[in-house]
Scaffold this motif. Structure first.
Motif, PDB file in Angstrom:
ATOM      1  N   GLY A 113       0.821  -1.208   0.000  1.00 36.93           N
ATOM      2  CA  GLY A 113       0.000   0.000   0.000  1.00 36.93           C
ATOM      3  C   GLY A 113       0.856   1.260   0.000  1.00 36.93           C
ATOM      4  O   GLY A 113       0.536   2.244  -0.663  1.00 36.93           O
ATOM      5  N   GLY A 114       1.967   1.209   0.744  1.00 32.43           N
ATOM      6  CA  GLY A 114       2.860   2.364   0.826  1.00 32.43           C
ATOM      7  C   GLY A 114       3.514   2.664  -0.513  1.00 32.43           C
ATOM      8  O   GLY A 114       3.500   3.808  -0.978  1.00 32.43           O
ATOM      9  N   HIS A 126       3.177   7.552   9.239  1.00 33.91           N
ATOM     10  CA  HIS A 126       2.876   7.463  10.682  1.00 33.91           C
ATOM     11  C   HIS A 126       1.415   7.094  10.922  1.00 33.91           C
ATOM     12  O   HIS A 126       1.105   6.153  11.642  1.00 33.91           O
ATOM     13  CB  HIS A 126       3.128   8.817  11.356  1.00 33.91           C
ATOM     14  CG  HIS A 126       4.544   8.999  11.785  1.00 33.91           C
ATOM     15  ND1 HIS A 126       5.148   8.172  12.683  1.00 33.91           N
ATOM     16  CD2 HIS A 126       5.467   9.919  11.435  1.00 33.91           C
ATOM     17  CE1 HIS A 126       6.394   8.570  12.856  1.00 33.91           C
ATOM     18  NE2 HIS A 126       6.616   9.623  12.111  1.00 33.91           N
ATOM     19  N   THR A 127       0.524   7.876  10.302  1.00 30.87           N
ATOM     20  CA  THR A 127      -0.904   7.616  10.471  1.00 30.87           C
ATOM     21  C   THR A 127      -1.253   6.243   9.911  1.00 30.87           C
ATOM     22  O   THR A 127      -2.029   5.490  10.506  1.00 30.87           O
ATOM     23  CB  THR A 127      -1.735   8.681   9.724  1.00 30.87           C
ATOM     24  OG1 THR A 127      -1.059   9.922   9.848  1.00 30.87           O
ATOM     25  CG2 THR A 127      -3.129   8.780  10.296  1.00 30.87           C
ATOM     26  N   ALA A 128      -0.654   5.913   8.764  1.00 28.89           N
ATOM     27  CA  ALA A 128      -1.017   4.679   8.070  1.00 28.89           C
ATOM     28  C   ALA A 128      -0.584   3.436   8.846  1.00 28.89           C
ATOM     29  O   ALA A 128      -1.298   2.438   8.844  1.00 28.89           O
ATOM     30  CB  ALA A 128      -0.412   4.663   6.670  1.00 28.89           C
ATOM     31  N   PHE A 154      -2.928   2.395   1.960  1.00 29.55           N
ATOM     32  CA  PHE A 154      -2.904   3.026   0.648  1.00 29.55           C
ATOM     33  C   PHE A 154      -3.631   4.371   0.628  1.00 29.55           C
ATOM     34  O   PHE A 154      -3.125   5.368   0.121  1.00 29.55           O
ATOM     35  CB  PHE A 154      -3.526   2.062  -0.371  1.00 29.55           C
ATOM     36  CG  PHE A 154      -3.927   2.674  -1.668  1.00 29.55           C
ATOM     37  CD1 PHE A 154      -2.980   2.886  -2.658  1.00 29.55           C
ATOM     38  CD2 PHE A 154      -5.246   3.045  -1.909  1.00 29.55           C
ATOM     39  CE1 PHE A 154      -3.345   3.455  -3.865  1.00 29.55           C
ATOM     40  CE2 PHE A 154      -5.616   3.613  -3.102  1.00 29.55           C
ATOM     41  CZ  PHE A 154      -4.657   3.823  -4.087  1.00 29.55           C
ATOM     42  N   SER A 155      -4.851   4.407   1.211  1.00 30.88           N
ATOM     43  CA  SER A 155      -5.624   5.639   1.035  1.00 30.88           C
ATOM     44  C   SER A 155      -5.008   6.787   1.834  1.00 30.88           C
ATOM     45  O   SER A 155      -4.986   7.918   1.365  1.00 30.88           O
ATOM     46  CB  SER A 155      -7.099   5.407   1.385  1.00 30.88           C
ATOM     47  OG  SER A 155      -7.279   5.411   2.765  1.00 30.88           O
ATOM     48  N   PRO A 202       8.648  14.726   3.665  1.00 31.15           N
ATOM     49  CA  PRO A 202       8.097  14.966   5.009  1.00 31.15           C
ATOM     50  C   PRO A 202       6.589  14.726   5.084  1.00 31.15           C
ATOM     51  O   PRO A 202       6.092  14.197   6.078  1.00 31.15           O
ATOM     52  CB  PRO A 202       8.428  16.436   5.264  1.00 31.15           C
ATOM     53  CG  PRO A 202       9.605  16.720   4.396  1.00 31.15           C
ATOM     54  CD  PRO A 202       9.399  15.890   3.160  1.00 31.15           C
ATOM     55  N   TYR A 203       5.870  15.076   4.028  1.00 29.75           N
ATOM     56  CA  TYR A 203       4.428  14.797   3.986  1.00 29.75           C
ATOM     57  C   TYR A 203       4.188  13.293   3.962  1.00 29.75           C
ATOM     58  O   TYR A 203       3.282  12.787   4.612  1.00 29.75           O
ATOM     59  CB  TYR A 203       3.797  15.399   2.729  1.00 29.75           C
ATOM     60  CG  TYR A 203       3.674  16.898   2.722  1.00 29.75           C
ATOM     61  CD1 TYR A 203       4.790  17.700   2.524  1.00 29.75           C
ATOM     62  CD2 TYR A 203       2.445  17.506   2.900  1.00 29.75           C
ATOM     63  CE1 TYR A 203       4.681  19.077   2.506  1.00 29.75           C
ATOM     64  CE2 TYR A 203       2.326  18.891   2.877  1.00 29.75           C
ATOM     65  CZ  TYR A 203       3.439  19.663   2.679  1.00 29.75           C
ATOM     66  OH  TYR A 203       3.324  21.018   2.664  1.00 29.75           O
ATOM     67  N   ILE A 204       4.978  12.602   3.168  1.00 28.15           N
ATOM     68  CA  ILE A 204       4.813  11.157   3.053  1.00 28.15           C
ATOM     69  C   ILE A 204       5.017  10.502   4.418  1.00 28.15           C
ATOM     70  O   ILE A 204       4.265   9.609   4.802  1.00 28.15           O
ATOM     71  CB  ILE A 204       5.796  10.582   2.010  1.00 28.15           C
ATOM     72  CG1 ILE A 204       5.382  11.046   0.609  1.00 28.15           C
ATOM     73  CG2 ILE A 204       5.843   9.060   2.079  1.00 28.15           C
ATOM     74  CD1 ILE A 204       6.352  10.683  -0.493  1.00 28.15           C
TER      75      ILE A 204
END
Ligand code: ADP
Ligand code: MG
Lengths: 262, 252
Positions: free
Chosen positions: A81-82, A191-193, A141-142, A184-186
């Motif tokens: 997914g990543g 982290h959340t994912a 993924f999302s 940095p956004y990724i």
């Protein structure tokens, strides 16, 4: 200066020990031979069962075995997914054509919580591993796609101009400007994912599995085994924490350029 | 003396359109810059200096008129024009070395040759020892040195500098002016340097083009033939400073 810092760290650890110790003590008193004790095991019993579960089987495996099952499900689906999310997200953020083609589909999938797919996934893929991979994949993924997309869109146009003036062509600008500035956004997305994936594997295993952290909890409930449920919850918490610490470590390494400290 | 024309602006105008209104920012600029000349565009803030420089760079297109560099019309960005920016525009995820070698890497220069060439320009701007440092750990002056080395390293025909020292403190700014003059003395290039600081203009320029306020057009030109390095307090320096400042566009 130096002494002061050590002292502060020492005080922090010391006060943490005190407050956790006080909590355990109150818990022990509250559950020791009381009515509450029938609903909730005491800390000593729980901790010793937790330790014991690392070398005796619950079902087919020890607690470590169960955790490794859940972890391998997460890591496989999270990685796939990543990778797809990062590629698709940055591509949509930078290439207008990619955005035009993929974004409508992505926007349809994005607001659906991954757990909502479980029933459909069972009908499509059966009760096996693929179903679990699929749902975890969607969770990772999302989130990652969205962050990678936002990161690629937020790239500083002055840097794009600078790269063009230095002779960089489109594909190089994507690889060496858009992509790194989205990193940095990724990572915020990763982290959340990883937390979401970890939550999703537990949910998927609760629906149907014969091993794993989610199975441990559901089985504990069916057997009316409070301690097993609690052990499952604690293990899930510890692993979730470890995953997030590891992720932060990787980020610190890869985003060293954005940190001003030494 | 035989002067080769390197940059030629042929009645360049720029209008920014917002909804239905047009906003004149650059108006009928005819400008010729000669080989190895240090030309300063001097004008008040917000007058259109960056817009004009971006048009010469090819980052922006003129509404009418044409720009030629070495007799070739400018139709987009390209590595024969090096830019040093007003804002810090280094690639933050690349070290000093990574930033400086970016252009020649894109041009396909092999690693060994690339390192050698980048190192030469890193040394030229006085950043030896900081090759592996990320921009965030460099001071403002050092960042602009990297910016200068990065632009120099692709060995462009012209260097376009947009208030490169505008964000620095006064002390660092004087220092950087001196250093830039030394660098330019060693590695001669055709330079177009934008500033709104008269001292900086007089210290560096072979020729100063004074711009009118928005829409920017050419008000007057001064050929500065004082010997280098110049003294900020020299008699002629102070005289020209007064003369040019007095002749600036005071309209707002
Ligand atoms: N892309 C743009 N769209 C609309 N207006 C612009 C744009 N870029 C600059 N301007 C306007 O043009 C004027 C001159 O800007 P600029 O060239 O940056 O001035 P300077 O560099 O001399 O300070 C300003 O009033 C600015 O608001
Ligand atoms: Mg400007």
């Amino acid at each position: 200066m130096m002494n002061n810092r050590y002292l502060r760290v020492f005080l922090k650890i010391f006060s943490a020990i005190i407050s956790i110790g006080a909590f355990l003590l109150i818990w022990h008193i509250a559950t020791n031979g009381t009515k509450l004790g029938e609903l909730m095991p005491g800390p000593i019993e729980l901790i010793s069962s937790l330790i014991k579960s690392t070398y005796t089987n619950i079902g087919k495996y020890t607690i470590i075995g169960h955790i490794l099952f859940s972890l391998s499900r997460v890591l496989i689906a999270f990685t796939v997914g990543g990778v797809i999310g990062i590629l698709l997200g940055t591509a949509m953020g930078w290439y207008k054509t990619a955005e035009a083609i993929f974004r409508p589909f992505y926007e349809m999938i994005r607001p659906i919580p991954p757990i909502a797919w479980i029933s459909l996934a069972i009908l499509w893929f059966g009760l096996g591993e693929i179903m679990k991979y699929f749902v975890i994949f969607l969770a990772a993924f999302s989130i990652i796609t969205y962050n990678a997309f936002a990161g690629a869109q937020a790239v500083d146009p002055v840097l794009i101009g600078a790269a063009k003036m230095l002779g960089a062509k489109d594909s190089r600008i994507f690889r060496s400007i858009v992509f790194p500035s989205a990193v940095p956004y990724i990572f915020a997305g990763l982290h959340t994912a990883i937390s979401a994936s970890w939550a999703t594997v537990v949910a998927a295993e609760m629906v149907r599995a014969s091993e794993g952290a989610g199975w441990l909890i559901i089985q504990g409930m069916e057997m009316n085994n409070m301690i097993q449920i609690l052990i499952g919850i604690i293990a899930i918490g510890i692993v979730g924490l470890l995953l997030s610490i590891i992720m932060r470590g990787v980020e610190a390494k890869l985003c060293a350029w954005s940190k001003s400290g030494k | 003396m035989n002067k080769d024309v390197v940059i030629k602006c042929d009645s360049v105008s720029k209008i920014f359109y917002s909804s239905d209104k047009g906003f004149d920012v650059v108006k009928n600029i005819d400008l010729t810059v000669f080989k190895n000349e240090f030309l300063v565009l001097f004008g008040p803030g917000q007058c259109g200096k960056t817009t004009l420089l971006n048009i010469i760079a090819g980052l922006d297109m003129p509404t009418s008129g044409k720009v030629y560099v070495n007799n070739k019309e400018v139709i987009g960005p390209g590595p024969e024009r090096g830019v040093v920016y007003q804002s810090i525009s280094l690639f933050p995820w690349l070290t000093t070395m990574g930033n400086v070698e970016f252009g020649i890497k894109a041009a396909g220069v092999g690693k060994k040759e690339r390192r050698k060439r980048a190192q030469y320009y890193i040394d030229l701007v006085g950043l030896q020892g900081f090759e592996n440092t990320y921009p965030i750990k460099l001071s403002g002056g050092m960042k602009q040195r990297v910016g200068i080395a990065r632009a120099y390293c692709i060995e462009p025909v012209v260097m376009l500098m947009d208030e490169p020292f505008g964000a620095l403190d006064a002390q660092t700014r004087y220092l950087m002016q001196k250093e830039l003059e030394i660098i330019w003395g060693r590695e001669k290039r055709t330079v177009v340097f934008v500033t709104n600081n008269i001292e900086e203009a007089l210290f560096l320029a072979d020729r100063i083009v004074v711009l009118n306020n928005c829409p920017t057009s050419i008000r007057q030109e001064y050929v500065i033939d004082m010997p280098r390095p110049r003294e900020y307090t020299g008699e002629k320096f102070l005289y020209l400073r007064k003369e040019i400042t007095g002749n600036m566009d005071k309209t707002l």
